[in-house]
Write an enzyme that holds these catalytic residues in place. Structure first.
Site, PDB file in Angstrom:
ATOM      1  N   LEU A  46       0.860  -1.179   0.000  1.00  0.00           N
ATOM      2  CA  LEU A  46       0.000   0.000   0.000  1.00  0.00           C
ATOM      3  C   LEU A  46       0.902   1.237   0.000  1.00  0.00           C
ATOM      4  O   LEU A  46       1.928   1.259   0.687  1.00  0.00           O
ATOM      5  CB  LEU A  46      -0.898   0.039   1.243  1.00  0.00           C
ATOM      6  CG  LEU A  46      -2.161  -0.815   1.233  1.00  0.00           C
ATOM      7  CD1 LEU A  46      -2.843  -0.747   2.595  1.00  0.00           C
ATOM      8  CD2 LEU A  46      -3.135  -0.359   0.148  1.00  0.00           C
ATOM      9  N   ASP A  47       0.517   2.271  -0.748  1.00  0.00           N
ATOM     10  CA  ASP A  47       1.260   3.530  -0.721  1.00  0.00           C
ATOM     11  C   ASP A  47       1.300   4.071   0.702  1.00  0.00           C
ATOM     12  O   ASP A  47       0.378   3.809   1.496  1.00  0.00           O
ATOM     13  CB  ASP A  47       0.607   4.561  -1.641  1.00  0.00           C
ATOM     14  CG  ASP A  47       0.770   4.219  -3.117  1.00  0.00           C
ATOM     15  OD1 ASP A  47       1.704   3.464  -3.449  1.00  0.00           O
ATOM     16  OD2 ASP A  47      -0.046   4.698  -3.928  1.00  0.00           O
ATOM     17  N   PRO A  48       2.326   4.843   1.048  1.00  0.00           N
ATOM     18  CA  PRO A  48       2.438   5.364   2.416  1.00  0.00           C
ATOM     19  C   PRO A  48       1.191   6.081   2.918  1.00  0.00           C
ATOM     20  O   PRO A  48       0.827   5.941   4.093  1.00  0.00           O
ATOM     21  CB  PRO A  48       3.638   6.315   2.325  1.00  0.00           C
ATOM     22  CG  PRO A  48       4.486   5.718   1.256  1.00  0.00           C
ATOM     23  CD  PRO A  48       3.520   5.179   0.237  1.00  0.00           C
TER      24      PRO A  48
END
Length: 304
Positions: A46-48
């Site tokens: 997942l993106d930050p």
């Protein structure tokens, strides 16, 4: 001589409801330390700034990660209309803008083009490799990144809410390799108004749901205690999409040595199907079913 890896031999899954502002790798490292686990990984980055399901595989469960990665997953996300950014999310710089705001009916009509088998170009700021280098590193260095389109299966893409003219909330169910940021970007272009992802949440991934995940605060509270172990789910959950075939003690012994082992046939399993063998409900191996035997490709080794 290789150094012996420290930590406990524990296998299974810990589902985390990842917060914004932390990388997936940092979550895995925290879980690994909190459980004093010897080995850990995750099933899908997942993106930050994204939130939601991050399924952390422990020990032998890491061998089942590909099956979770390949499974369907669902995202709920907010698209900011009227602006395109260089990263296709709110972290980037605005590179195009428009005063046009489509009607709800126009958005619903446009969504149909993004359902089924589609071709999707990943964001320039992504982890896709180009000549051995990550695209986001090249993009940060100012290079003109050219990425090829990739196939994606989109099961469903729905308009959930329209809180105001500038924002639309969508929910997408898709297969492996989907970039929500690309959906927002391409939808904005299709509508003629531009768009980027403002918020993103993975609400479920295969058998795992965000509502059943632990928060980072809960993990911190329970770290290094038996109470955290109570939240570990069996590694067999990662094999939900495969057929379970029971085996004998003799068959299990052969499978554990990497050899074909006898299994009992099950309804629906055919010659050449991928399946998993179990003994007393515990996974022994994953492999290909052939005429009463499982030919193993992955073997699960449990502590004695």
């Amino acid at each position: 001589m290789a150094r012996k890896r420290k930590g406990r031999d524990i296998s299974g899954w810990l589902v985390v409801d990842k917060p914004a502002g932390i990388t997936s790798t940092a979550v895995v490292n925290k879980v690994k330390w909190a459980l004093d686990a010897k080995k850990a990984g995750h099933a899908g980055t997942l993106d930050p700034e994204a939130t939601g399901v991050l399924a952390v595989a422990l020990g032998e469960a890491t061998k089942t990660v590909p099956y979770i990665t390949d499974a369907l997953k669902a995202y709920r996300f907010t698209v900011r209309l009227g602006q395109a950014t260089n990263t296709d999310d709110a972290e980037g710089e605005v590179i195009h803008s428009s005063d046009l705001r489509p009607e709800d009916a126009d958005i619903t009509d446009a969504l149909s083009a993004f359902i089924g088998d589609i071709q999707q170009v990943p964001p320039k700021f992504s982890a896709v490799k180009i000549d051995g280098q990550r695209a986001y590193k090249l993009a940060r260095d100012g290079e003109d990144v050219e990425l090829s389109a990739r196939a994606l299966w989109v099961e469903e893409l729905l308009l959930i809410d329209r809180p105001d003219a500038d924002h639309v909330e969508l929910e997408m169910t898709c297969g492996k390799g989907g970039y929500v940021r690309s959906i927002a970007r391409d939808l904005g272009e299709a509508l003629g108004c531009y768009g980027h992802v403002l918020k993103l949440r993975r609400i479920w991934s295969g058998p795992f749901e965000a509502t059943n995940g632990l928060s980072m605060d809960q993990i911190k509270e329970l770290e290094r205690t038996p109470a955290l172990d109570d939240h570990i789910q069996p590694l067999e959950i990662g094999l939900d999409d495969l057929t379970e075939l029971r085996c004998t003690e003799e068959g299990a012994a052969k499978l554990r040595n990497g050899n074909p082992g006898m299994v009992f046939a099950a309804d629906g399993v055919e010659y050449g199907d991928e399946a998993w063998a179990s003994l007393n409900g515990e996974a022994v191996a994953v492999g290909v079913y052939k005429a009463g035997e499982l030919h193993p490709s992955r073997v699960f080794v449990r502590p004695a």
